[in-house]
Motif scaffolding. Sequence first.
Motif, PDB file in Angstrom:
ATOM      1  N   UNK A  10       0.802  -1.230   0.000  1.00  0.00           N
ATOM      2  CA  UNK A  10       0.000   0.000   0.000  1.00  0.00           C
ATOM      3  C   UNK A  10       0.832   1.276   0.000  1.00  0.00           C
ATOM      4  N   UNK A  11       2.044   1.228   0.546  1.00  0.00           N
ATOM      5  CA  UNK A  11       2.889   2.412   0.591  1.00  0.00           C
ATOM      6  C   UNK A  11       3.219   2.931  -0.812  1.00  0.00           C
ATOM      7  N   UNK A  12       3.147   2.047  -1.821  1.00  0.00           N
ATOM      8  CA  UNK A  12       3.414   2.449  -3.198  1.00  0.00           C
ATOM      9  C   UNK A  12       2.412   3.460  -3.731  1.00  0.00           C
ATOM     10  N   UNK A  13       1.245   3.568  -3.079  1.00  0.00           N
ATOM     11  CA  UNK A  13       0.240   4.542  -3.511  1.00  0.00           C
ATOM     12  C   UNK A  13       0.718   5.979  -3.317  1.00  0.00           C
ATOM     13  N   UNK A  14       1.710   6.182  -2.451  1.00  0.00           N
ATOM     14  CA  UNK A  14       2.251   7.524  -2.223  1.00  0.00           C
ATOM     15  C   UNK A  14       2.889   8.109  -3.491  1.00  0.00           C
ATOM     16  N   UNK A  15       3.228   7.249  -4.430  1.00  0.00           N
ATOM     17  CA  UNK A  15       3.845   7.716  -5.686  1.00  0.00           C
ATOM     18  C   UNK A  15       2.931   8.661  -6.457  1.00  0.00           C
ATOM     19  N   UNK A  16       1.628   8.651  -6.161  1.00  0.00           N
ATOM     20  CA  UNK A  16       0.704   9.538  -6.856  1.00  0.00           C
ATOM     21  C   UNK A  16       1.086  11.006  -6.632  1.00  0.00           C
ATOM     22  N   UNK A  17       1.795  11.295  -5.555  1.00  0.00           N
ATOM     23  CA  UNK A  17       2.183  12.675  -5.258  1.00  0.00           C
ATOM     24  C   UNK A  17       3.451  13.113  -5.985  1.00  0.00           C
ATOM     25  N   UNK A  18       4.016  12.247  -6.811  1.00  0.00           N
ATOM     26  CA  UNK A  18       5.194  12.626  -7.613  1.00  0.00           C
ATOM     27  C   UNK A  18       4.750  13.307  -8.904  1.00  0.00           C
ATOM     28  N   UNK A  19       5.489  14.327  -9.333  1.00  0.00           N
ATOM     29  CA  UNK A  19       5.169  14.964 -10.618  1.00  0.00           C
ATOM     30  C   UNK A  19       5.212  13.937 -11.750  1.00  0.00           C
ATOM     31  N   UNK A  20       4.242  14.018 -12.649  1.00  0.00           N
ATOM     32  CA  UNK A  20       4.202  13.135 -13.812  1.00  0.00           C
ATOM     33  C   UNK A  20       3.501  11.811 -13.573  1.00  0.00           C
ATOM     34  N   UNK A  21       3.237  11.439 -12.312  1.00  0.00           N
ATOM     35  CA  UNK A  21       2.520  10.196 -12.016  1.00  0.00           C
ATOM     36  C   UNK A  21       1.046  10.526 -11.848  1.00  0.00           C
ATOM     37  N   UNK A  22       0.199   9.961 -12.704  1.00  0.00           N
ATOM     38  CA  UNK A  22      -1.235  10.246 -12.681  1.00  0.00           C
ATOM     39  C   UNK A  22      -2.053   9.104 -12.087  1.00  0.00           C
ATOM     40  N   UNK A  23      -1.441   7.935 -11.923  1.00  0.00           N
ATOM     41  CA  UNK A  23      -2.142   6.781 -11.367  1.00  0.00           C
ATOM     42  C   UNK A  23      -1.151   5.923 -10.597  1.00  0.00           C
ATOM     43  N   UNK A  24      -1.496   5.623  -9.360  1.00  0.00           N
ATOM     44  CA  UNK A  24      -0.707   4.691  -8.551  1.00  0.00           C
ATOM     45  C   UNK A  24      -1.631   3.532  -8.191  1.00  0.00           C
ATOM     46  N   UNK A  25      -1.168   2.312  -8.440  1.00  0.00           N
ATOM     47  CA  UNK A  25      -1.978   1.120  -8.181  1.00  0.00           C
ATOM     48  C   UNK A  25      -1.277   0.215  -7.182  1.00  0.00           C
ATOM     49  N   UNK A  26      -2.031  -0.202  -6.175  1.00  0.00           N
ATOM     50  CA  UNK A  26      -1.586  -1.219  -5.222  1.00  0.00           C
ATOM     51  C   UNK A  26      -2.239  -2.521  -5.652  1.00  0.00           C
ATOM     52  N   UNK A  27      -1.439  -3.483  -6.054  1.00  0.00           N
ATOM     53  CA  UNK A  27      -1.941  -4.777  -6.533  1.00  0.00           C
ATOM     54  C   UNK A  27      -2.245  -5.681  -5.334  1.00  0.00           C
ATOM     55  N   UNK A  28      -3.374  -5.457  -4.710  1.00  0.00           N
ATOM     56  CA  UNK A  28      -3.764  -6.294  -3.567  1.00  0.00           C
ATOM     57  C   UNK A  28      -4.029  -7.712  -4.043  1.00  0.00           C
ATOM     58  N   UNK A  29      -3.663  -8.695  -3.234  1.00  0.00           N
ATOM     59  CA  UNK A  29      -3.937 -10.082  -3.631  1.00  0.00           C
ATOM     60  C   UNK A  29      -5.430 -10.376  -3.590  1.00  0.00           C
TER      61      UNK A  29
END
Length: 195
Positions: free
Chosen positions: A21-40
Amino acid sequence: MNAILPVADVAVRPMHMADVPDGLRMINRPGVDLAIWKRPVSATPDLPAGWARLEAVQYEAPLKAVDAALIDRLGAAGRALARDVAALARVFAEVAGVSRVAVRLEALEGDACRRWHVDYKRLRLLCTYAGPGTVWCERDAAGAVIAVGRQRRLSVGIYKGLLYPGGPSGRLLHRSPRIAAAGRRRLILCIDEAD
């Protein structure tokens, strides 16, 4: 209101996928428009019987009241689903830096949001509990579609919207999957910041 934006010419991929889930924080980076957490898929909460006929549940609440408000609508059979929604609301609130959220849990049988778009929000969380997930497309600097994908069931996506400071790059758009002709249904969760 939704829109299609001109495409920014940036080197960063507009989508980031993560196994945590921590990977969802990438949405706050410039140029990233979608962050996906691949939950099992094993993370599936028990869905209440009759979920396909569920009327839309929509409310705003502080984080500590998200599950209670949902249990009031779903009853005891929806307790596991309500706990999962509350957990996702906490993840969203942490990424978005908010303390109140707007929750919408809805069973759909029609083709909602058919056109490619960017939402008129700052950030939006989408998670499909049943049925096909949200469809996204990536565009190149000229605006041509170079990739199309689908957010799989139970994965959690946070989409950058038009109200995000500095705006999204415009390289990633999304829409609902087409399900009406096939007679399919979806159970979709949408979490936004409370107004």
